[in-house]
Design a protein around this motif. Structure first.
Motif, short mmCIF file in Angstrom:
data_model
loop_
_atom_site.label_atom_id
_atom_site.label_comp_id
_atom_site.label_asym_id
_atom_site.label_seq_id
_atom_site.Cartn_x
_atom_site.Cartn_y
_atom_site.Cartn_z
N GLN A 29 0.73 -3.13 3.31
CA GLN A 29 0.23 -3.00 4.68
C GLN A 29 1.11 -2.01 5.43
O GLN A 29 2.32 -2.08 5.38
CB GLN A 29 0.24 -4.35 5.39
CG GLN A 29 -0.30 -4.31 6.80
CD GLN A 29 -0.32 -5.67 7.46
OE1 GLN A 29 0.03 -6.66 6.84
NE2 GLN A 29 -0.73 -5.71 8.72
N VAL A 30 0.44 -1.07 6.11
CA VAL A 30 1.17 -0.06 6.86
C VAL A 30 1.61 -0.64 8.19
O VAL A 30 0.83 -1.24 8.92
CB VAL A 30 0.27 1.17 7.09
CG1 VAL A 30 0.97 2.17 7.99
CG2 VAL A 30 -0.12 1.79 5.77
N GLN A 31 2.89 -0.45 8.50
CA GLN A 31 3.41 -0.92 9.79
C GLN A 31 4.32 0.14 10.37
O GLN A 31 5.26 0.60 9.72
CB GLN A 31 4.19 -2.22 9.64
CG GLN A 31 4.89 -2.67 10.92
CD GLN A 31 5.67 -3.94 10.74
OE1 GLN A 31 5.13 -5.03 10.78
NE2 GLN A 31 6.97 -3.80 10.57
N SER A 38 7.17 -0.57 7.66
CA SER A 38 7.06 -1.32 6.42
C SER A 38 7.90 -0.63 5.35
O SER A 38 8.03 0.60 5.33
CB SER A 38 5.60 -1.45 5.99
OG SER A 38 4.94 -0.21 6.05
N SER A 44 7.50 -0.08 2.25
CA SER A 44 6.84 0.85 1.32
C SER A 44 6.72 2.25 1.91
O SER A 44 6.63 3.23 1.18
CB SER A 44 5.46 0.31 0.95
OG SER A 44 4.66 0.19 2.12
N TYR A 102 -2.28 7.24 9.48
CA TYR A 102 -2.11 6.11 10.38
C TYR A 102 -0.96 6.39 11.34
O TYR A 102 0.09 6.88 10.94
CB TYR A 102 -1.80 4.83 9.59
CG TYR A 102 -1.39 3.67 10.46
CD1 TYR A 102 -0.04 3.38 10.68
CD2 TYR A 102 -2.35 2.87 11.07
CE1 TYR A 102 0.33 2.33 11.49
CE2 TYR A 102 -1.98 1.82 11.88
CZ TYR A 102 -0.64 1.55 12.09
OH TYR A 102 -0.27 0.51 12.88
#
Length: 114
Positions: free
Chosen positions: A1-3, A25, A27, A103
């Motif tokens: 999940q992108v944060q 995040s 990743s 994003y």
């Protein structure tokens, strides 16, 4: 999940300071060059500063000597210390990778005004 969650903006007088934070995040954060961008009203988004995983730094000419970018790889957090703020620093500030992802987070508003 992108944060990508930016915080720390606010209203400050010329010459003042703010410290922005960006929680990302893992990743996204760990393998990438991370950067701060800003977008002023009616203008395109521009790169402000970036930092590699190894700590290599780059700054836009307009902020050299006033802003300091840093990262905490353990906390997956990016920072921007902004000193000697000027009226023209007013913008929404975003963090992202460099090059940027599609994003974008919500950004944090920085307003420099007397």
């Amino acid at each position: 999940q992108v944060q990508l969650v930016e915080s720390g903006g606010g209203l400050v007088q010329p010459g003042g300071s703010l410290r922005l934070s960006c929680a990302a995040s893992r990743s996204i954060f760990r393998p990438n060059v991370m950067a701060w961008y800003r977008q002023a009203p009616g203008k395109e988004r521009q790169l402000v500063a970036d930092i590699s995983g190894g700590g290599r730094l780059h700054y836009a000419d307009s902020v050299k000597g006033r802003f300091t970018i840093s990262r905490d790889n353990d906390k997956n957090t990016l920072y921007l210390q902004m000193n000697s703020l000027k009226l023209e620093d007013t913008a929404v500030y975003y963090c992202n990778t460099k090059p940027s992802l599609k994003y974008w987070g919500q950004g944090t508003q920085v307003t420099v005004s007397s």
